[in-house]
Design a protein around this motif. Structure first.
Motif, PDB file in Angstrom:
ATOM      1  N   GLY A   1       0.786  -1.226   0.000  1.00 60.47           N
ATOM      2  CA  GLY A   1       0.000   0.000   0.000  1.00 60.47           C
ATOM      3  C   GLY A   1       0.816   1.271   0.000  1.00 60.47           C
ATOM      4  N   GLU A   2       1.832   1.351   0.839  1.00 61.72           N
ATOM      5  CA  GLU A   2       2.649   2.563   0.898  1.00 61.72           C
ATOM      6  C   GLU A   2       3.419   2.773  -0.400  1.00 61.72           C
ATOM      7  N   ARG A   3       3.854   1.699  -1.007  1.00 62.54           N
ATOM      8  CA  ARG A   3       4.557   1.810  -2.294  1.00 62.54           C
ATOM      9  C   ARG A   3       3.601   2.332  -3.368  1.00 62.54           C
ATOM     10  N   LYS A   4       2.379   1.822  -3.383  1.00 60.44           N
ATOM     11  CA  LYS A   4       1.386   2.317  -4.336  1.00 60.44           C
ATOM     12  C   LYS A   4       1.106   3.796  -4.112  1.00 60.44           C
ATOM     13  N   ARG A   5       0.933   4.176  -2.868  1.00 63.32           N
ATOM     14  CA  ARG A   5       0.616   5.570  -2.548  1.00 63.32           C
ATOM     15  C   ARG A   5       1.710   6.498  -3.069  1.00 63.32           C
ATOM     16  N   SER A   6       2.949   6.099  -2.944  1.00 62.08           N
ATOM     17  CA  SER A   6       4.065   6.908  -3.426  1.00 62.08           C
ATOM     18  C   SER A   6       4.121   6.911  -4.952  1.00 62.08           C
ATOM     19  N   LEU A   7       3.918   5.754  -5.567  1.00 65.44           N
ATOM     20  CA  LEU A   7       4.029   5.628  -7.023  1.00 65.44           C
ATOM     21  C   LEU A   7       2.943   6.414  -7.740  1.00 65.44           C
ATOM     22  N   PHE A   8       1.725   6.428  -7.177  1.00 61.27           N
ATOM     23  CA  PHE A   8       0.583   7.044  -7.851  1.00 61.27           C
ATOM     24  C   PHE A   8       0.307   8.483  -7.395  1.00 61.27           C
ATOM     25  N   ALA A   9       1.167   9.040  -6.567  1.00 60.48           N
ATOM     26  CA  ALA A   9       0.879  10.325  -5.925  1.00 60.48           C
ATOM     27  C   ALA A   9       0.693  11.475  -6.911  1.00 60.48           C
ATOM     28  N   ASN A  10       1.445  11.495  -8.005  1.00 61.33           N
ATOM     29  CA  ASN A  10       1.433  12.651  -8.905  1.00 61.33           C
ATOM     30  C   ASN A  10       0.735  12.382 -10.230  1.00 61.33           C
TER      31      ASN A  10
END
Length: 218
Positions: free
Chosen positions: A40-49
């Motif tokens: 989840g945290e990796r997804k949140r960072s990858l999709f942030a922008n």
């Protein structure tokens, strides 16, 4: 007299394939929460922008939808029809407007140079021809567009896990809707023709524990 389509739909192979796709959709709906606790945290960072037009290939039951900004124009290409109801319910729950299209990763229903970002999570393992899929992604991306991915990949050659992945591959492809547990996805990405491919490795789950996460730029 039965039509050709009726004969195909009632054939043992078709029934078996349909059951496999239905079971896989149900399994993904049940397990996506567990997997997201890991990544989840990796997804949140990858999709942030993310912004503009975002095309997700194989969105499945919609586990990525909660991580997307609300103002993007989301297009999904999902070949397994049994995933659609789960995906639509997830979108309704989140209050998102989605454009869900029938198709596959080797033939993306989008115009050339029209997409800002393509997203793939746990999809490149199951496409019949990964090289065709990556060329389709390059076709629809705008110049400078990005391909974001999180994929499980083959374990290193000679390891016990790699031998296990290869041994179970035939049955895994049946129960996993075409998934290849021993696919060397990073090699295909590096050879596809992207301007830049940046990724890092991490460990997630048993059998398919080796993962890569990254960005490839057209």
């Amino acid at each position: 007299m039965m039509t050709i389509n009726q004969i195909i739909e009632n054939s043992p192979n078709h029934i078996c394939t349909d059951f496999g796709k239905r079971f896989f959709a149900w399994m993904m709906a049940q397990s996506s929460g567990t997997y997201d606790k890991i990544v989840g945290e990796r997804k949140r960072s990858l999709f942030a922008n993310l912004q503009g037009k975002v095309l997700e290939i194989g969105p499945g039951t919609g586990p990525n939808l909660p991580y997307y900004p609300k103002d993007i124009q989301w297009i999904g290409i999902e070949p397994n029809p049994h995933m659609h109801s789960y995906l639509q319910k997830q979108a309704e729950k989140l209050g998102l407007t989605i454009d869900l299209r029938i198709g596959n990763a080797e033939w993306l229903d989008a115009e050339d140079n029209s997409i800002d970002t393509v997203v793939s999570t746990l999809v490149l393992c199951s496409v019949p021809n990964i090289d065709y899929t990556l060329q389709a992604i390059l076709r629809v991306l705008k110049p400078g567009g990005r391909f974001l991915f999180i994929e499980h990949v083959a374990a290193p050659q000679g390891t016990l896990l790699r031998k296990l992945q290869s041994a179970i591959s035939p049955i895994w492809k049946v129960i996993g809707d075409g998934c290849h547990p021993n696919r060397e996805t990073w090699i295909a990405l590096e050879n596809a023709g992207f301007t830049n491919v940046n990724y890092e490795r991490f460990v997630a789950m048993p059998i398919i524990s080796p993962h890569i996460i990254g960005i490839a730029t057209k």
